[in-house]
Design an enzyme around this catalytic site. Structure first.
Site, PDB file in Angstrom:
ATOM      1  N   ARG A 169       0.819  -1.211   0.000  1.00  0.00           N
ATOM      2  CA  ARG A 169       0.000   0.000   0.000  1.00  0.00           C
ATOM      3  C   ARG A 169       0.862   1.275   0.000  1.00  0.00           C
ATOM      4  O   ARG A 169       0.524   2.270  -0.650  1.00  0.00           O
ATOM      5  CB  ARG A 169      -0.966  -0.024   1.179  1.00  0.00           C
ATOM      6  CG  ARG A 169      -1.997  -1.149   1.069  1.00  0.00           C
ATOM      7  CD  ARG A 169      -2.867  -1.247   2.314  1.00  0.00           C
ATOM      8  NE  ARG A 169      -3.823  -0.154   2.373  1.00  0.00           N
ATOM      9  CZ  ARG A 169      -5.070  -0.201   1.903  1.00  0.00           C
ATOM     10  NH1 ARG A 169      -5.507  -1.309   1.299  1.00  0.00           N
ATOM     11  NH2 ARG A 169      -5.880   0.826   2.021  1.00  0.00           N
ATOM     12  N   ARG A 194      12.840 -22.537   3.367  1.00  0.00           N
ATOM     13  CA  ARG A 194      14.304 -22.511   3.442  1.00  0.00           C
ATOM     14  C   ARG A 194      14.841 -22.699   2.022  1.00  0.00           C
ATOM     15  O   ARG A 194      14.219 -23.361   1.194  1.00  0.00           O
ATOM     16  CB  ARG A 194      14.815 -23.642   4.336  1.00  0.00           C
ATOM     17  CG  ARG A 194      14.131 -23.722   5.694  1.00  0.00           C
ATOM     18  CD  ARG A 194      14.496 -22.581   6.612  1.00  0.00           C
ATOM     19  NE  ARG A 194      13.849 -22.694   7.919  1.00  0.00           N
ATOM     20  CZ  ARG A 194      13.939 -21.784   8.869  1.00  0.00           C
ATOM     21  NH1 ARG A 194      14.647 -20.687   8.677  1.00  0.00           N
ATOM     22  NH2 ARG A 194      13.323 -21.959  10.031  1.00  0.00           N
ATOM     23  N   SER A 196      17.446 -14.499   6.788  1.00  0.00           N
ATOM     24  CA  SER A 196      16.876 -13.722   5.684  1.00  0.00           C
ATOM     25  C   SER A 196      17.710 -12.476   5.425  1.00  0.00           C
ATOM     26  O   SER A 196      17.939 -12.089   4.271  1.00  0.00           O
ATOM     27  CB  SER A 196      15.435 -13.323   6.020  1.00  0.00           C
ATOM     28  OG  SER A 196      14.671 -14.453   6.369  1.00  0.00           O
ATOM     29  N   ASP A 202      11.501 -14.712  17.790  1.00  0.00           N
ATOM     30  CA  ASP A 202      12.581 -14.829  18.777  1.00  0.00           C
ATOM     31  C   ASP A 202      13.057 -13.489  19.334  1.00  0.00           C
ATOM     32  O   ASP A 202      13.736 -13.457  20.357  1.00  0.00           O
ATOM     33  CB  ASP A 202      13.775 -15.567  18.169  1.00  0.00           C
ATOM     34  CG  ASP A 202      13.477 -17.027  17.898  1.00  0.00           C
ATOM     35  OD1 ASP A 202      12.681 -17.610  18.652  1.00  0.00           O
ATOM     36  OD2 ASP A 202      14.030 -17.580  16.937  1.00  0.00           O
ATOM     37  N   ARG A 227       1.098 -29.855  41.267  1.00  0.00           N
ATOM     38  CA  ARG A 227       2.229 -30.341  40.482  1.00  0.00           C
ATOM     39  C   ARG A 227       3.210 -29.220  40.147  1.00  0.00           C
ATOM     40  O   ARG A 227       2.879 -28.040  40.171  1.00  0.00           O
ATOM     41  CB  ARG A 227       1.741 -30.945  39.161  1.00  0.00           C
ATOM     42  CG  ARG A 227       1.064 -32.295  39.292  1.00  0.00           C
ATOM     43  CD  ARG A 227       0.476 -32.711  37.962  1.00  0.00           C
ATOM     44  NE  ARG A 227      -0.088 -34.066  38.024  1.00  0.00           N
ATOM     45  CZ  ARG A 227      -1.000 -34.526  37.178  1.00  0.00           C
ATOM     46  NH1 ARG A 227      -1.456 -33.737  36.214  1.00  0.00           N
ATOM     47  NH2 ARG A 227      -1.450 -35.764  37.294  1.00  0.00           N
ATOM     48  N   LYS A 229       1.564 -24.779  46.384  1.00  0.00           N
ATOM     49  CA  LYS A 229       0.843 -25.894  45.777  1.00  0.00           C
ATOM     50  C   LYS A 229       1.321 -26.241  44.368  1.00  0.00           C
ATOM     51  O   LYS A 229       1.013 -27.314  43.857  1.00  0.00           O
ATOM     52  CB  LYS A 229      -0.661 -25.573  45.729  1.00  0.00           C
ATOM     53  CG  LYS A 229      -1.300 -25.339  47.097  1.00  0.00           C
ATOM     54  CD  LYS A 229      -1.201 -26.581  47.967  1.00  0.00           C
ATOM     55  CE  LYS A 229      -1.911 -26.376  49.301  1.00  0.00           C
ATOM     56  NZ  LYS A 229      -1.765 -27.564  50.185  1.00  0.00           N
TER      57      LYS A 229
END
Length: 319
Positions: free
Chosen positions: A25, A72, A105, A127, A162, A214
Site C-alpha cells: 500500500r 528454506r 533472511s 525470537d 504439580r 501448591k
C-alpha cells in the site's frame, strides 16, 4: 525507483502479512509497482513472482502466517543461486527488494546488496533476536500465546499440586522465555544467554514446597536443553510430581496482536521509504518507539543480547 519486490523468508511470524500489506500500500501510494515473490528466496530463484495490487493484500492484516509463503533455500547460499535470483528480478524490472524475516533472511539480503542490488530488511521473527531494534514482528503475539498457555497450565498445576516445566522456543535467544516467565510468575527461568545453577533451582522448589506452595512453573528456552530432561531431574531430586509441556509451533501461529500489527505496518512502510530514497543495504527497526535504520552488515556482525536488568529482576522476584 518505479518497481519493487517483497518476500518473506525463514520461520514465519505473526504480523508478516501486516508488513507485506504496508509495503504494497505504501508503494502504490507513491505510484510504485509492487511484485510479490512467493516462497522466499526459493521463489526468487524459481521465478515465482507476480504483481500485487491493493486488493491482493485485502483482508490479511489480522491473519497469522504469510500470504507470500516462506521456505528454506540452501540453493540461495550459492553464487549461482543468487545470480539466478537477480536475473529474475531484472527480468521483471524490479529495482529494489524488501526482505521480511530473521537473521538468515538478512544474510540473503546482504548477499544481494554485495552484488549491487538494493535491499531493505524488515525484522520478522518471534525470537526477538535481531540487534538494532527493540522488538521484532511476531514477538509480542508469540509472547501472549505463551502467557495464555502458562495461565492455563497453572490452573491444572494448582488443581493437582504439580510442578510444570514449560519449554518454549528460543535456540539462541531467551527473550520469549524471559518475558513470559516474568509475566507468568515463573519460579525459575532458564535462557541460553545466562548460566544457571540446577542445585539452586531444586533448592528453590523445595523451599516453596516447605512453605505450602501448591504448584511451581519452570520456563526453559529450547536452546538451554530438553524440558523433558529437566522435568525428570526435578522429579528425581525433589520427589515432587512433575509434568512437562513443550509448546512448540503453536508459538508461531495465530492472529497478530495489535502491537505487532502496528509495528509491522510502521516497519513495512518505512522500508519502502528507504528504497525510494535510494538507501539499500539497510535494515529497519524501532528503538524507544522511534523508527531507525542500520547498515545490514553492521547488524549481522552484532550479537543479540538479553536485557540483563530484566533477567536480574526475574531472579529477584522468584525467591
Amino acid at each position: 525507483m518505479k518497481r519493487i519486490g517483497v518476500l518473506t523468508s525463514g520461520g514465519d511470524s505473526p504480523g508478516m502479512n501486516a508488513a507485506v500489506r504496508a509495503v504494497v500500500r505504501k508503494a502504490i501510494y507513491h505510484n510504485v509497482e509492487v511484485y510479490g515473490i512467493y516462497n522466499g528466496y526459493s521463489g526468487l530463484i524459481n521465478g515465482k513472482i507476480e504483481k500485487l495490487e491493493i486488493g491482493s493484500v485485502g483482508d490479511i492484516i489480522h491473519r497469522g502466517g504469510t500470504k507470500l509463503y516462506t521456505a528454506r533455500c540452501p540453493e540461495f547460499k550459492t553464487v549461482e543461486g543468487r545470480e539466478k535470483g537477480i536475473e529474475n528480478l531484472k527480468k521483471f524490472g524490479i529495482e529494489g527488494l524488501v526482505v521480511i524475516g530473521g537473521d538468515g533472511s538478512f544474510m540473503g539480503a546482504k548477499k544481494l546488496t554485495e552484488l549491487g542490488f538494493p535491499c531493505v530488511g524488515v525484522p520478522g521473527t518471534i525470537d526477538n533476536d535481531i540487534p538494532g531494534t527493540d522488538f521484532t514482528i511476531g514477538f509480542d503475539t508469540a509472547l501472549n500465546t505463551v502467557i495464555d498457555a502458562i495461565d492455563k497450565i497453572r490452573d491444572t498445576a494448582t488443581s493437582h499440586e504439580r510442578t510444570y516445566v514449560v519449554e518454549v522456543m528460543g535456540r539462541h535467544a531467551g527473550d520469549i522465555a524471559l518475558w513470559s516467565g516474568l509475566a507468568g510468575g515463573a519460579e525459575s527461568i532458564l535462557i541460553p544467554e545466562a548460566d544457571y545453577d540446577m542445585d539452586e533451582i531444586i533448592a528453590r522448589l523445595r523451599r516453596g514446597h516447605e512453605r505450602g506452595k501448591k504448584h511451581s512453573i519452570i520456563i526453559v528456552a529450547e536452546g538451554v536443553g530438553s524440558g523433558v530432561e529437566f522435568g525428570k531431574r526435578i522429579e528425581e531430586e525433589t520427589s515432587l510430581e512433575t509434568r512437562v509441556s513443550v509448546l512448540g509451533h503453536i508459538q508461531r501461529g495465530g492472529s497478530p496482536s495489535a502491537f505487532d500489527r502496528v509495528l509491522a505496518s510502521r516497519l513495512g512502510a518505512y522500508a519502502v521509504e528507504l528504497l525510494l530514497e535510494g538507501k539499500g543495504g539497510r535494515c529497519v527497526g524501532i528503538q524507544s518507539n522511534e523508527l531507525v535504520h542500520h547498515d545490514i552488515l553492521d547488524i549481522l556482525d552484532k550479537k543479540h543480547t538479553v536485557d540483563q536488568n530484566m533477567y536480574r529482576l526475574s531472579q529477584e522476584l522468584s525467591i
